[in-house]
Write a protein that holds these residues in place. Sequence first.
Motif, PDB file in Angstrom:
ATOM      1  N   LYS A   1      -8.328  73.042 -39.494  1.00 31.30           N
ATOM      2  CA  LYS A   1      -8.448  72.606 -40.539  1.00 31.30           C
ATOM      3  C   LYS A   1      -7.426  71.458 -39.655  1.00 31.30           C
ATOM      4  N   LEU A   2      -6.844  70.218 -39.909  1.00 29.45           N
ATOM      5  CA  LEU A   2      -5.722  69.317 -39.569  1.00 29.45           C
ATOM      6  C   LEU A   2      -4.922  69.587 -40.502  1.00 29.45           C
ATOM      7  N   LEU A   3      -3.486  70.060 -39.683  1.00 29.73           N
ATOM      8  CA  LEU A   3      -2.490  69.986 -41.261  1.00 29.73           C
ATOM      9  C   LEU A   3      -1.977  69.084 -40.448  1.00 29.73           C
ATOM     10  N   PHE A   4      -1.052  68.422 -41.619  1.00 27.70           N
ATOM     11  CA  PHE A   4      -0.316  67.203 -41.392  1.00 27.70           C
ATOM     12  C   PHE A   4       0.783  67.482 -42.522  1.00 27.70           C
ATOM     13  N   SER A   5       1.698  68.376 -41.358  1.00 29.82           N
ATOM     14  CA  SER A   5       3.141  68.464 -41.960  1.00 29.82           C
ATOM     15  C   SER A   5       4.111  67.530 -41.758  1.00 29.82           C
ATOM     16  N   TYR A   6       4.913  67.394 -42.644  1.00 32.27           N
ATOM     17  CA  TYR A   6       6.322  66.397 -43.021  1.00 32.27           C
ATOM     18  C   TYR A   6       7.371  67.295 -42.774  1.00 32.27           C
ATOM     19  N   HIS A   7       8.773  66.706 -42.119  1.00 32.44           N
ATOM     20  CA  HIS A   7       9.553  66.716 -42.741  1.00 32.44           C
ATOM     21  C   HIS A   7       9.825  67.258 -44.138  1.00 32.44           C
ATOM     22  N   GLY A   8      10.782  68.305 -44.345  1.00 34.17           N
ATOM     23  CA  GLY A   8      10.865  68.668 -46.189  1.00 34.17           C
ATOM     24  C   GLY A   8      12.000  67.901 -46.490  1.00 34.17           C
ATOM     25  N   VAL A   9      12.489  67.459 -47.744  1.00 37.61           N
ATOM     26  CA  VAL A   9      13.428  67.280 -48.478  1.00 37.61           C
ATOM     27  C   VAL A   9      13.607  68.698 -50.353  1.00 37.61           C
ATOM     28  N   PRO A  10      14.180  68.159 -50.928  1.00 43.64           N
ATOM     29  CA  PRO A  10      14.453  68.967 -52.181  1.00 43.64           C
ATOM     30  C   PRO A  10      13.763  68.022 -53.183  1.00 43.64           C
ATOM     31  N   GLU A  11      13.555  68.764 -54.166  1.00 43.33           N
ATOM     32  CA  GLU A  11      12.156  68.548 -55.256  1.00 43.33           C
ATOM     33  C   GLU A  11      13.123  67.144 -55.738  1.00 43.33           C
ATOM     34  N   ARG A  12      14.031  67.952 -55.858  1.00 43.17           N
ATOM     35  CA  ARG A  12      15.322  66.555 -56.889  1.00 43.17           C
ATOM     36  C   ARG A  12      15.081  65.846 -56.385  1.00 43.17           C
ATOM     37  N   PHE A  13      15.334  64.816 -54.871  1.00 40.20           N
ATOM     38  CA  PHE A  13      14.723  63.956 -54.266  1.00 40.20           C
ATOM     39  C   PHE A  13      13.507  63.282 -54.970  1.00 40.20           C
ATOM     40  N   SER A  14      12.399  64.014 -54.759  1.00 38.09           N
ATOM     41  CA  SER A  14      12.019  62.786 -55.873  1.00 38.09           C
ATOM     42  C   SER A  14      12.113  62.875 -56.976  1.00 38.09           C
ATOM     43  N   LYS A  15      12.332  63.637 -58.068  1.00 34.28           N
ATOM     44  CA  LYS A  15      12.331  63.440 -59.191  1.00 34.28           C
ATOM     45  C   LYS A  15      13.620  62.414 -59.431  1.00 34.28           C
ATOM     46  N   GLY A  16      14.610  61.869 -58.361  1.00 31.51           N
ATOM     47  CA  GLY A  16      15.545  61.363 -58.324  1.00 31.51           C
ATOM     48  C   GLY A  16      15.272  59.539 -57.860  1.00 31.51           C
ATOM     49  N   GLY A  17      13.834  59.398 -57.313  1.00 30.29           N
ATOM     50  CA  GLY A  17      13.617  58.249 -57.821  1.00 30.29           C
ATOM     51  C   GLY A  17      13.404  58.230 -55.819  1.00 30.29           C
ATOM     52  N   ASP A  18      13.784  59.469 -54.976  1.00 24.62           N
ATOM     53  CA  ASP A  18      13.346  59.105 -53.028  1.00 24.62           C
ATOM     54  C   ASP A  18      11.634  58.794 -53.343  1.00 24.62           C
ATOM     55  N   PRO A  19      11.194  57.460 -52.730  1.00 22.93           N
ATOM     56  CA  PRO A  19       9.125  57.562 -52.699  1.00 22.93           C
ATOM     57  C   PRO A  19       8.917  58.404 -51.738  1.00 22.93           C
ATOM     58  N   TYR A  20       9.949  59.220 -50.689  1.00 20.70           N
ATOM     59  CA  TYR A  20       9.710  60.205 -49.105  1.00 20.70           C
ATOM     60  C   TYR A  20       7.766  61.283 -49.927  1.00 20.70           C
ATOM     61  N   GLU A  21       8.162  61.545 -50.503  1.00 23.03           N
ATOM     62  CA  GLU A  21       7.275  62.220 -51.030  1.00 23.03           C
ATOM     63  C   GLU A  21       5.418  61.664 -50.513  1.00 23.03           C
ATOM     64  N   LYS A  22       5.507  60.643 -51.603  1.00 18.46           N
ATOM     65  CA  LYS A  22       4.372  59.385 -52.349  1.00 18.46           C
ATOM     66  C   LYS A  22       3.999  59.025 -50.797  1.00 18.46           C
ATOM     67  N   GLN A  23       5.438  59.005 -49.993  1.00 16.04           N
ATOM     68  CA  GLN A  23       4.650  57.514 -48.471  1.00 16.04           C
ATOM     69  C   GLN A  23       4.144  59.131 -47.587  1.00 16.04           C
ATOM     70  N   CYS A  24       4.629  60.078 -48.233  1.00 13.57           N
ATOM     71  CA  CYS A  24       3.833  61.129 -47.506  1.00 13.57           C
ATOM     72  C   CYS A  24       2.605  61.331 -47.627  1.00 13.57           C
ATOM     73  N   HIS A  25       2.208  61.611 -48.759  1.00 10.46           N
ATOM     74  CA  HIS A  25       1.053  61.062 -48.733  1.00 10.46           C
ATOM     75  C   HIS A  25      -0.280  59.673 -48.203  1.00 10.46           C
ATOM     76  N   LYS A  26       0.499  58.870 -48.865  1.00 10.81           N
ATOM     77  CA  LYS A  26       0.168  57.766 -48.495  1.00 10.81           C
ATOM     78  C   LYS A  26      -0.164  57.774 -46.890  1.00 10.81           C
ATOM     79  N   THR A  27       0.535  58.032 -46.085  1.00 16.73           N
ATOM     80  CA  THR A  27       0.067  58.018 -44.812  1.00 16.73           C
ATOM     81  C   THR A  27      -0.714  59.033 -44.352  1.00 16.73           C
ATOM     82  N   THR A  28      -0.789  59.946 -44.621  1.00 18.18           N
ATOM     83  CA  THR A  28      -1.882  61.136 -45.085  1.00 18.18           C
ATOM     84  C   THR A  28      -3.375  60.800 -44.969  1.00 18.18           C
TER      85      THR A  28
END
Length: 330
Positions: free
Chosen positions: A196-223
């Motif tokens: 397995k290859l694990l792409f581990s990114y620094h986490g942020v609270p779920e409310r960031f994504s709910k508030g419009g922070d693009p970090y989670e989506k950008q991490c998945h895009k990088t992967t």
Amino acid sequence: MKKQGVLLCNLGTPDEPTPKAVRRYLAEFLHDYRVVSLTRWVWCLILHGIILRIRPAKVAKLYKSIWTREGSPLLAITQRQRKKLQIMMNDRFVEQEYGKHIPVEIAMAYGNPSIPKALKALKNQGCDRIVVLPLYPQYSSASTASIFDRVAKAMKQEFFVPEFSFVGDYHDDPLYIKALADSIKRHWNQNDKADKLLFSYHGVPERFSKGGDPYEKQCHKTTELVVKELGLQEGDYLTSFQSRFGKEEWIKPYTDATLETWGKEGVESVQVVCPAFSADCLETLEEIAEENKEVFVESGGKRYEYIPALNDDDAHVEMMLALLEQRLLK
């Protein structure tokens, strides 16, 4: 013609691996509303009454375990990145057709060298147009936006404010993706591919994504882009998030829980890469390379390897130069 300069920014590090230095660093870091957005009086009671009394001694031991002769790995690597970038920029802008020297300074959001000090150094060199490159591939309010806040704060009392150009992210930049993929391929050539290859990114609270922070989506895009470059199939890899703090829910899946599950399910070998980190630091060298290795092995796994960050690899620094060229040549 405006005199241009470059400011490379990263998160920061204590000056020494001691409780006193760590306390000073954590106080600055955890006071940032971008990092912890609880009501100030409530958070200050928790921070000063509990956290800064207990955590510095524990965290100092962790820093001591990764400290080198050059000092903090994060700072030492960032200094090497700056030196290599300056050499490349001199070759590109001085020795070739543009004939102009563009100074590069480094700064940390928290700790030293500080953003105000680095901006002053650029000002003293006559720079009236500055390109700020936060070394965070994926944008987050807790990291990238904090750099913006601190640059603005540093300029608050100045009579003359230089012209600024701010790099928001480079999560899908082709040169960044290729540099990441090539670093993984080099590791495979030396160590063989794991189950397995694990792409581990620094986490942020779920409310960031709910508030419009693009970090989670950008991490998945990088992967997604790196996986495409590597030719991996679904099931060969996973994206996860590490370094959660506090009791609220953070974006999932969690890195440590994933590794524990894999170990129990019979996955024998894992390789972990951390694409959100441009330089190795406490979160990669201690948390990922040591702590999470224990989690995997104690859960039944046999082979665990951390693939180093891009650090001062030539391809990584050349990517920085390409990002900067887009703004410096305008």
